[in-house]
Every structure is written in C-alpha cells, then in structure tokens.
Design an enzyme around this catalytic site. Structure first.
Site, PDB file in Angstrom:
ATOM      1  N   HIS A 251       0.814  -1.220   0.000  1.00 52.57           N
ATOM      2  CA  HIS A 251       0.000   0.000   0.000  1.00 52.57           C
ATOM      3  C   HIS A 251       0.848   1.270   0.000  1.00 52.57           C
ATOM      4  O   HIS A 251       1.961   1.300   0.517  1.00 52.57           O
ATOM      5  CB  HIS A 251      -1.004   0.019   1.156  1.00 52.57           C
ATOM      6  CG  HIS A 251      -0.402   0.124   2.532  1.00 52.57           C
ATOM      7  ND1 HIS A 251      -0.175   1.329   3.152  1.00 52.57           N
ATOM      8  CD2 HIS A 251       0.005  -0.827   3.418  1.00 52.57           C
ATOM      9  CE1 HIS A 251       0.321   1.120   4.359  1.00 52.57           C
ATOM     10  NE2 HIS A 251       0.456  -0.185   4.546  1.00 52.57           N
TER      11      HIS A 251
ATOM     12  N   ASP B 172      -0.583   4.432   0.893  1.00 55.10           N
ATOM     13  CA  ASP B 172      -1.032   5.450   1.846  1.00 55.10           C
ATOM     14  C   ASP B 172      -0.226   5.340   3.138  1.00 55.10           C
ATOM     15  O   ASP B 172       0.344   4.292   3.445  1.00 55.10           O
ATOM     16  CB  ASP B 172      -2.533   5.315   2.147  1.00 55.10           C
ATOM     17  CG  ASP B 172      -2.912   3.936   2.666  1.00 55.10           C
ATOM     18  OD1 ASP B 172      -2.493   2.938   2.046  1.00 55.10           O
ATOM     19  OD2 ASP B 172      -3.603   3.846   3.700  1.00 55.10           O
TER      20      ASP B 172
ATOM     21  N   ASP C 105       6.388   1.491   6.776  1.00 53.67           N
ATOM     22  CA  ASP C 105       4.972   1.133   6.562  1.00 53.67           C
ATOM     23  C   ASP C 105       4.370   2.079   5.559  1.00 53.67           C
ATOM     24  O   ASP C 105       3.877   3.125   5.914  1.00 53.67           O
ATOM     25  CB  ASP C 105       4.236   1.192   7.908  1.00 53.67           C
ATOM     26  CG  ASP C 105       2.778   0.810   7.797  1.00 53.67           C
ATOM     27  OD1 ASP C 105       2.392   0.220   6.771  1.00 53.67           O
ATOM     28  OD2 ASP C 105       2.019   1.095   8.738  1.00 53.67           O
TER      29      ASP C 105
ATOM     30  N   GLU D  12      -5.114   1.430   2.945  1.00 51.71           N
ATOM     31  CA  GLU D  12      -4.899   0.324   3.881  1.00 51.71           C
ATOM     32  C   GLU D  12      -5.042   0.794   5.316  1.00 51.71           C
ATOM     33  O   GLU D  12      -5.526   0.063   6.186  1.00 51.71           O
ATOM     34  CB  GLU D  12      -3.498  -0.277   3.658  1.00 51.71           C
ATOM     35  CG  GLU D  12      -3.302  -1.646   4.310  1.00 51.71           C
ATOM     36  CD  GLU D  12      -2.870  -1.584   5.763  1.00 51.71           C
ATOM     37  OE1 GLU D  12      -2.995  -2.605   6.451  1.00 51.71           O
ATOM     38  OE2 GLU D  12      -2.411  -0.518   6.241  1.00 51.71           O
ATOM     39  N   GLU D  13      -4.612   2.024   5.576  1.00 50.08           N
ATOM     40  CA  GLU D  13      -4.553   2.501   6.965  1.00 50.08           C
ATOM     41  C   GLU D  13      -5.923   2.866   7.533  1.00 50.08           C
ATOM     42  O   GLU D  13      -6.051   3.069   8.730  1.00 50.08           O
ATOM     43  CB  GLU D  13      -3.607   3.699   7.073  1.00 50.08           C
ATOM     44  CG  GLU D  13      -2.164   3.396   6.670  1.00 50.08           C
ATOM     45  CD  GLU D  13      -1.465   2.425   7.630  1.00 50.08           C
ATOM     46  OE1 GLU D  13      -2.094   1.998   8.615  1.00 50.08           O
ATOM     47  OE2 GLU D  13      -0.291   2.112   7.372  1.00 50.08           O
TER      48      GLU D  13
ATOM     49  N   ASP E 249       4.107  -6.245   4.323  1.00 48.95           N
ATOM     50  CA  ASP E 249       3.621  -5.145   5.173  1.00 48.95           C
ATOM     51  C   ASP E 249       3.546  -5.561   6.634  1.00 48.95           C
ATOM     52  O   ASP E 249       2.655  -5.150   7.355  1.00 48.95           O
ATOM     53  CB  ASP E 249       2.237  -4.699   4.674  1.00 48.95           C
ATOM     54  CG  ASP E 249       1.772  -3.416   5.346  1.00 48.95           C
ATOM     55  OD1 ASP E 249       2.629  -2.662   5.842  1.00 48.95           O
ATOM     56  OD2 ASP E 249       0.555  -3.189   5.388  1.00 48.95           O
TER      57      ASP E 249
ATOM     58  N   ARG F 275     -10.554  -9.990  19.352  1.00 47.65           N
ATOM     59  CA  ARG F 275      -9.711 -10.663  18.358  1.00 47.65           C
ATOM     60  C   ARG F 275      -9.804 -12.133  18.732  1.00 47.65           C
ATOM     61  O   ARG F 275      -9.345 -12.524  19.814  1.00 47.65           O
ATOM     62  CB  ARG F 275      -8.272 -10.178  18.462  1.00 47.65           C
ATOM     63  CG  ARG F 275      -8.124  -8.651  18.483  1.00 47.65           C
ATOM     64  CD  ARG F 275      -8.562  -8.010  17.178  1.00 47.65           C
ATOM     65  NE  ARG F 275      -8.685  -6.564  17.309  1.00 47.65           N
ATOM     66  CZ  ARG F 275      -7.962  -5.687  16.629  1.00 47.65           C
ATOM     67  NH1 ARG F 275      -7.075  -6.096  15.759  1.00 47.65           N
ATOM     68  NH2 ARG F 275      -8.144  -4.396  16.799  1.00 47.65           N
TER      69      ARG F 275
ATOM     70  N   HIS G 228       3.768   4.010  12.369  1.00 46.73           N
ATOM     71  CA  HIS G 228       2.733   4.915  12.902  1.00 46.73           C
ATOM     72  C   HIS G 228       3.280   5.853  13.986  1.00 46.73           C
ATOM     73  O   HIS G 228       2.512   6.550  14.634  1.00 46.73           O
ATOM     74  CB  HIS G 228       1.527   4.143  13.476  1.00 46.73           C
ATOM     75  CG  HIS G 228       0.832   3.301  12.455  1.00 46.73           C
ATOM     76  ND1 HIS G 228      -0.452   2.836  12.620  1.00 46.73           N
ATOM     77  CD2 HIS G 228       1.224   2.840  11.251  1.00 46.73           C
ATOM     78  CE1 HIS G 228      -0.811   2.122  11.568  1.00 46.73           C
ATOM     79  NE2 HIS G 228       0.198   2.113  10.724  1.00 46.73           N
TER      80      HIS G 228
HETATM   81 ZN   LIG Z   1       0.960  -1.061   6.450  1.00 47.66          ZN
END
Ligand SMILES: [Zn+2]
Length: 465
Positions: A87, A89, A118, A152-153, A178, A350, A438
C-alpha cells in the site's frame, strides 16, 4: 542455477533508494476534506499511486490504475497468478519528529520518513526483488501481479473497490510485504460487540455522564465521569485508589457536580494487556459508592467484569486455539449519559478459530444489559497452514538467506495478507527490529531493506519458477 540475489540487490542499491525517496517525498495520508470522485481518499494517496505506476511503466511493465483506488502491474505468463499486495497510503505524520517526515533522511544507516517502514520501504524492496527476476530473465511459469492500494490505513475501501472493478480474476495465492519476517500466516477474527444500557439512576449517588476511549481498536487512555449525590470522602478515596494502582487522577467541579478523570495508558486494541484501561479503572473506583439502576449495571460491568479481563475470562467468552492462540478483548469506547436512552460499551474482540461473534453475543446477552449488537465491519479468523507450499516456500527462503529459524506467527492485527484465502504477510521487519510504524521518527534500516529485497527476489522466483 545459483543466483547471488544479495549481489544483485547491491548493484541496484542507489536506484532502489532513489525510487523509494521519490515515493517517500509524497505525503499520501488520507484526507477526506479534499476527497472527490477523482481522489477517493484525497490527492495524496493518488499522487503516490501514480508515482508507483510511473516507475513500473518506466521499467516496462503493463500497468492498470483502477480509478485511483488502487493499481497493479503484471509480469510473466501462466494460468496461476501470484498476487503481491502492498500500500501507498501512510498514517498522518503527527508531531515529535527530529527530521521533516517527507524529506527522507539517512542517519547512521537508518532511513527516516513517514512510510519508510509502513509500507513504502518494504514495497520498494519487494518491487526490486521482482525487477531482479525480470532483468536477469529468469524462467518463470506463473504470472505475478503486484497490487498497491491507497487506503490500507483506514478502511480498506481501496481493496473493496479494486476487487470489484479490476477486471481480472483474483490471484491464486499472495503475500503482502507489510508486516514482519519470518511470516504472518494467521490473523485472528476481529469483531466489535456493543453492550447497550438504559440511562437512569436510582441510588444516593448519581452518574450523570461517563465517557472514555476514542476508537474501538485502542485501549482508552483515560475516562471521565460526572457524578453527584452521596460520595463520601471522594477526594481521599481517589488518592488511595491511585496509590494502589498505576493510574493518576484529576478531580474538578462542574456546576456543583464532581468531575472525576482516571488516566491510564493507551495501547493498540489487539494487545490490551499492554495498556491500562482508564475507563475500567474509573468504573472500578466509582463502584464503591451507592449507585443503583442502569447506572450501577454500567459501572459494575465496566469495573468488575471488564476490569483487566483481557482474555474474556470473567466475561465467560475466553477461548484458545492450539495454532491461533487465545481470544483477546479490548473494552474500547464508553458512552453513558443519564438523559440518553441508549448507552454503550464497545468491546473489540480478536478471536481464533473455534468461537464466533454469535457465540460471544449469546454469552454477553446474559449480562444485565438491554441488548448486545454486532458491528457491521469485522472479519473472520484467517489461517494458512504451515504445510501449504506458499508458507513452506517463504519460510524456506527466509531461513536460507538469514540463517535464522522460520516459524509460523498468528497476530491479532490485520494485514493485506488475508485478502485472499491463500494469503500471508511476509516481511519486511526482521526479528528484534524496533517497530516505529505509525510513530514519530519512523525509520527503516537501510541494510534491512537490502536484505529484504534479496529475500523477496528469491521468494518470488521460488513461487513462480
Ligand atoms: Zn501497512
């Protein structure tokens, strides 16, 4: 035929970095305020997508832009198709950077830029892996389709659109560069269940408002309650409470009422044990006063049952799978207002194979709640066994090139690895690497990118030869 993939990467080191820099210089965060029909997630992601496809065209691949949502290029022929999903983005840069996040800077062997790890760095490493196969003219018998998304984010709306409009049949198997090595071959299911409560009070203490948490997939750092009535020794009890636990508090007055805030620690919702859930701590503290009615139910569930219940044991929904591990639960968003008819606690689960959102919902309905509903978004557990040649081949290449032991890994988070039934995530972080995704000062170790490119080259070749 023995090919020294590391040497082939070395020859292309400068080109690889130049292409990567050209992508990192583009701020490709989603910006809905500038989104329109031509730019579904704003202009940044589109710019990065165009740049990537321009690089692929320069290198002689046929490319396809699917309405600025995602794009792909293809190499080779054959009935079977290997998909590679990456990705373009990025998440917003945020504050706290020592360098400009969109001026890629190499310092002490580390490449600093938003997107360096990322996912632009791994994407370009993987791109060069394939480029080596192409330039060496290695014989292959399958087609490779390299797909990059632009959302993706956030919500993966790029891939929803892509699969519907790409006009090509889905790849037969895939990996996504990723995440991390050696591999991510399983992802737990992800669902949010909402506990619903009425809003009344009946008791000598009154709960007017209770709020905590910003997002379902984050541990609430703090929570605030507005209370009044019989709250004997409130300030002293607060001081005693924070002395007992690793939290802090704020106490203020608001229109004759007491405003109590408990501050814990945020964390990703997939690892609730890494955080301190401010909301469940606040509820636990308030529980000692004389609340009654729905307000009491709300505080009792939050403070007694959800408190530190990361595996859903007190809730009665704990479940573990031999391969996929244990269910985890994050109580992520709390909203209570005594004047509202619908008050909620959002529980993000999860979960591994062997349980289901419906089974969890049935158990939750036994709590003193008005109702339990399920989120529309979410996904079921994903797992590709070790025996699958895709997993076996990728681990084999990893072991051969690194000398490290390959092993399977199941995570609670999500990657493009699960887009296809036979899909995994593969690299590009190596074990022991500092994960800065991030975060401020995100970086990729330059040598790691080169190592990854060599692994990708051999892995792609082994999968399609
Ligand atoms: Zn990613």
């Amino acid at each position: 035929m023995t090919i020294d993939f590391k040497a082939e990467v070395e020859k292309r080191r400068e080109d690889l970095l130049a292409d990567l820099f050209s992508l990192l210089e583009i701020n490709s965060e989603r910006d809905d305020s500038l989104a329109d029909a031509e730019h579904p997630f704003g202009p940044g992601p589109v710019k990065a997508l165009h740049k990537f496809l321009e690089i692929a065209e320069r290198d002689g691949y046929p490319t396809k832009n699917v309405d600025n949502y995602a794009g792909h290029f293809e190499y080779g022929d054959g009935d079977e198709v290997l998909g590679i999903f990456a990705h373009m983005d990025v998440v917003p840069a945020g504050s706290g950077w020592d360098t400009d996040p969109y001026t890629p800077t190499i310092k002490d062997g580390k490449l600093y830029a938003r997107g360096s790890s990322d996912d632009k760095g791994p994407t370009v490493a993987c791109y060069y892996g394939l480029k080596i196969i192409k330039e060496l003219g290695l014989p292959i018998s399958k087609k490779v389709r390299f797909v990059v998304g632009t959302d993706e984010e956030s919500g993966w709306a790029d891939m929803d659109y892509y699969f519907e409009h790409s006009g090509v049949k889905d790849p037969d198997f895939s990996f996504s560069p990723d995440a991390e090595f050696p591999i991510i071959n399983g992802e737990k299911g992800n669902i949010t269940e909402y506990l619903h409560f009425a809003g009344e009070n009946s008791g000598s203490a009154r709960l007017h408002r209770f709020t905590g948490g910003l997002r379902e997939n984050m541990v609430p750092e703090s929570a605030t309650a507005l209370v009044s009535g019989a709250l004997p020794d409130l300030a002293d009890k607060l001081a005693a409470f924070v002395a007992e636990y690793q939290v802090t508090f704020e106490l203020a007055e608001e229109a004759g009422k007491s405003k109590v805030t408990i501050i814990g620690k945020s964390a990703h919702g997939a690892s609730p044990q890494s955080g301190i859930n401010g909301a469940t701590y606040l509820a636990r503290f308030l529980n000692q006063f004389d609340f009654a009615g729905p307000a009491k139910d709300y505080l009792a569930i939050a403070g007694d049952i959800l408190f530190e219940d990361h595996k859903g044991e007190a809730l009665g929904v704990a479940h573990a799978d031999e391969k996929m591990g244990a269910l985890s639960m994050n109580a992520g968003v709390f909203r209570f207002d005594e004047t509202a008819t619908d008050n909620t606690i959002a529980l993000n689960f999860r979960y591994p194979k062997g349980t289901s959102p419906e089974a969890i919902q049935t158990v939750l309905k036994k709590l003193p709640v008005v109702d339990v509903t399920l989120s529309e978004q979410g996904h079921t557990p994903h797992y590709v066994p070790m025996e699958d040649p895709l997993v076996a081949t990728l681990l084999d290449v990893y072991e051969r090139q690194t000398g490290l032991r390959g092993h399977e890994q199941v995570i609670g988070g999500g990657t493009f690895g699960r887009l296809l039934k036979r899909g995994v995530a593969y690299g590009a972080m190596f074990p022991g690497y500092t994960d800065t995704m991030h975060q401020a000062n995100e970086f990729a170790d330059v040598e790691d990118l080169m190592r990854a490119a060599a692994i990708y080259a051999e892995a792609i070749y082994e999968l399609v030869k």
